[in-house]
Design a protein around this motif. Structure first.
Motif, short mmCIF file in Angstrom:
data_model
loop_
_atom_site.label_atom_id
_atom_site.label_comp_id
_atom_site.label_asym_id
_atom_site.label_seq_id
_atom_site.Cartn_x
_atom_site.Cartn_y
_atom_site.Cartn_z
N VAL A 145 -6.92 -12.04 -7.22
CA VAL A 145 -8.05 -11.30 -5.73
C VAL A 145 -7.75 -9.70 -6.12
CG1 VAL A 145 -6.87 -10.52 -3.55
CG2 VAL A 145 -6.32 -12.95 -4.21
N THR A 146 -8.68 -9.17 -6.17
CA THR A 146 -9.32 -8.02 -5.95
C THR A 146 -8.24 -6.98 -4.79
OG1 THR A 146 -10.54 -8.53 -7.63
CG2 THR A 146 -10.96 -6.76 -7.39
N PRO A 147 -8.29 -6.36 -4.66
CA PRO A 147 -7.71 -5.09 -3.20
C PRO A 147 -8.94 -4.29 -3.21
CG PRO A 147 -6.20 -4.80 -4.77
CD PRO A 147 -7.00 -5.82 -5.64
N VAL A 148 -8.53 -3.94 -2.02
CA VAL A 148 -9.96 -2.56 -1.82
C VAL A 148 -8.94 -1.22 -1.83
CG1 VAL A 148 -10.97 -1.16 -0.03
CG2 VAL A 148 -11.04 -4.00 0.23
N PRO A 149 -9.66 -0.93 -2.86
CA PRO A 149 -8.07 0.62 -3.19
C PRO A 149 -8.26 1.58 -1.61
CG PRO A 149 -10.38 0.42 -5.13
CD PRO A 149 -10.56 -0.76 -3.51
N MET A 150 -7.16 1.95 -1.56
CA MET A 150 -6.55 2.86 -0.17
C MET A 150 -6.58 4.25 -0.50
SD MET A 150 -3.11 1.11 0.02
CE MET A 150 -2.85 2.09 2.28
N THR A 151 -7.64 4.72 0.65
CA THR A 151 -8.22 6.12 1.42
C THR A 151 -6.36 6.44 1.13
OG1 THR A 151 -7.65 5.97 2.88
CG2 THR A 151 -10.86 5.76 1.80
N LYS A 152 -6.40 7.80 1.11
CA LYS A 152 -5.23 8.81 1.53
C LYS A 152 -5.37 8.63 2.91
CE LYS A 152 -5.88 12.15 -2.03
NZ LYS A 152 -5.96 13.55 -2.31
N ALA A 153 -5.74 8.74 3.44
CA ALA A 153 -5.76 7.91 4.89
C ALA A 153 -5.43 6.51 5.68
CB ALA A 153 -7.40 8.55 6.40
N GLU A 154 -6.22 5.96 4.65
CA GLU A 154 -4.88 4.75 4.95
C GLU A 154 -4.22 4.73 4.57
OE1 GLU A 154 -9.19 1.73 4.22
OE2 GLU A 154 -8.23 2.62 2.65
N ILE A 155 -3.29 5.39 3.31
CA ILE A 155 -2.14 5.45 2.41
C ILE A 155 -1.28 5.69 3.82
CG2 ILE A 155 -0.06 6.70 1.48
CD1 ILE A 155 -2.85 6.46 -0.60
N ASN A 156 -1.92 6.71 4.40
CA ASN A 156 -0.94 7.62 5.91
C ASN A 156 -0.53 6.94 7.01
OD1 ASN A 156 0.29 10.36 7.01
ND2 ASN A 156 -1.58 9.84 8.45
N ASP A 157 -1.82 5.74 7.18
CA ASP A 157 -1.56 5.03 8.14
C ASP A 157 -0.49 3.65 7.70
OD1 ASP A 157 -3.35 6.19 9.67
OD2 ASP A 157 -4.91 4.31 9.20
N LEU A 158 -0.67 3.43 6.45
CA LEU A 158 0.54 2.48 6.48
C LEU A 158 1.98 3.05 6.28
CD1 LEU A 158 1.36 -0.34 4.87
CD2 LEU A 158 1.52 0.35 2.30
N VAL A 159 1.76 4.23 5.94
CA VAL A 159 3.16 5.42 5.52
C VAL A 159 3.81 4.95 7.38
CG1 VAL A 159 4.96 7.67 5.64
CG2 VAL A 159 3.05 7.14 3.72
N ILE A 160 3.34 5.19 8.31
CA ILE A 160 3.51 5.51 9.45
C ILE A 160 3.64 4.18 10.47
CG2 ILE A 160 2.18 5.77 12.18
CD1 ILE A 160 0.89 7.90 11.02
N ALA A 161 3.08 3.06 9.37
CA ALA A 161 3.79 1.67 10.30
C ALA A 161 4.97 1.12 9.54
CB ALA A 161 2.44 0.38 9.87
N TYR A 162 5.13 2.04 8.71
CA TYR A 162 6.35 1.47 7.90
C TYR A 162 8.24 2.30 9.04
CZ TYR A 162 5.56 -1.25 3.25
OH TYR A 162 6.02 -1.94 2.52
N GLY A 163 7.53 3.60 8.91
CA GLY A 163 7.87 4.06 10.31
C GLY A 163 8.18 3.47 11.66
N ASN A 164 7.29 3.29 11.87
CA ASN A 164 7.42 1.95 13.15
C ASN A 164 8.45 1.23 13.02
OD1 ASN A 164 5.31 4.57 14.41
ND2 ASN A 164 3.28 2.98 14.23
#
Length: 368
Positions: A130-149
């Motif tokens: 499976v080939t993923p979509v490379p994450m943008t810096k904004a998406e990385i930040n969204d994921l970081v926040i999701a982990y914190g939540n």
């Protein structure tokens, strides 16, 4: 001399013994991640069986991202109340419980055409293609926040700790691995850069939960071409030791690692057990944090040797406790006979939804 069955203090946690049930996918949650009676029964059996701490199967931190069906969810506040019932039940048996949280990424074959799958780079997963979509810096930040939540919900639900899953080829592991991380920004290249997202996830979790126990699961090595090396793993271990992680959970391999996948088969004798212990022992020599090792551990004799010839403090088992949840109590009673688990990996095989994970216990408690 360290003993298997002795009370052990790990930061804020008091464990009745050094045995940890390692995280494993059970495929027993509802499609949206909610608990089921069958999943609660499984964790009840584990708690009653005598293990010191349970680490749950990985729970997804974003609602539209599941690498496998039947995963537990922690992506919404709606999960908190049902998990309170789980943690209360486990605590009744003097057992601790931590939740493992994860984003799967491209190591998946589940609903791949129905969702956007993030990854560090546009590189096909070496096991699933499976080939993923490379994450943008904004998406990385969204994921970081999701982990914190997610971690904040884990604490609110009464768990005793939260484990960040950065091993076995899932997304955070993919960032650590040169094979799948070809980025040229601050998240790629050197191991310092490749571990940056993991540091940001951890910092956000700490910001949310304070001194609540936080664990990190990493590979000692990936055992694939251009994979994470032991030297890089040691860098990450030392880094997180300085950052204040509570437990380093050392494993190894991905589903592309051939005979060195995380759950190796044909463990027919003591010489084939504890196949990650040599790496975990070297890490334990270099860090002050508690080190937990998993991988093919089956017998008390091997566990005692690991505990008393290395700085490893905790030992994890997964498949043997699916086959025989009461194994710790059996050992405690003096019966140290061979475990029932035959390392067949049938617990990973496709089965009807709601079936018990272990092929040796197909009818246990789940007939209704």
């Amino acid at each position: 001399m360290k003993k298997i069955f002795e009370r052990t203090q790990i930061g804020k946690m008091s464990l009745k013994n050094r045995l940890v049930r390692g995280a494993t996918w059970e495929n027993l949650a509802e499609y949206d991640g909610r608990m089921t009676e069958k999943l609660s029964t499984l964790y009840g059996e584990l708690a009653q069986g005598g293990v010191g701490m349970i680490i749950t199967g990985y729970a997804f931190v974003m609602p539209d991202e599941q690498p496998n069906p039947g995963m537990m969810g922690i992506s919404d506040d709606k999960f908190i109340e049902q998990y309170k019932a789980l943690t209360d039940m486990v605590h009744e048996h003097d057992c601790r419980i931590a939740m493992q949280i994860a984003y799967g990424g491209s190591q998946t074959n589940y609903r791949v055409d129905e969702r956007t799958i993030w990854g560090p780079s546009e590189i096909p997963d070496p096991a699933f293609g499976v080939t993923p979509v490379p994450m943008t810096k904004a998406e990385i930040n969204d994921l970081v926040i999701a982990y914190g939540n997610a971690a904040q919900r884990v604490e609110a639900a009464g768990f005793d700790g939260v484990e960040i899953h950065a091993a076995h080829g899932y997304l955070l592991s993919q960032f650590l691995t040169p094979h799948t991380n070809r980025r040229t920004d601050e998240y790629g290249g050197s191991i310092e850069n490749r571990s940056r997202i993991l540091v940001e996830v951890y910092a956000e979790i700490r910001r949310r939960v304070g001194d609540f126990p936080v664990f990190l699961k990493i590979n000692a090595e990936d055992f694939i071409e251009d994979g994470l090396t032991f030297e890089d793993s040691m860098y990450v271990a030392k880094l997180f030791d300085t950052l204040g992680i509570d437990i380093l959970d050392i494993s190894g391999g991905t589903f592309a690692s051939g005979k060195k996948i995380p759950c190796r088969g044909k463990i027919s004798g003591p010489e084939k057990e504890a196949y990650h212990a040599q790496y975990a022992a070297r890490i334990a020599e270099e860090v002050s944090v508690t080190v937990l090792v998993s991988g093919g551990i089956r017998t008390p004799q091997v566990i005692e040797n690991v505990l008393n010839t290395t700085g490893i403090q905790l030992v994890g088992m997964a498949r043997p406790l699916l086959a025989e949840p009461e194994l710790p109590n059996r050992w405690l009673s003096g019966d140290e006979g061979s475990p029932k688990c035959i390392s067949c990996n049938g617990c990973f095989s496709p089965k009807p939804k709601g079936s018990y994970p272990c092929v040796l216990r197909p009818y246990v408690a789940f007939e209704a």
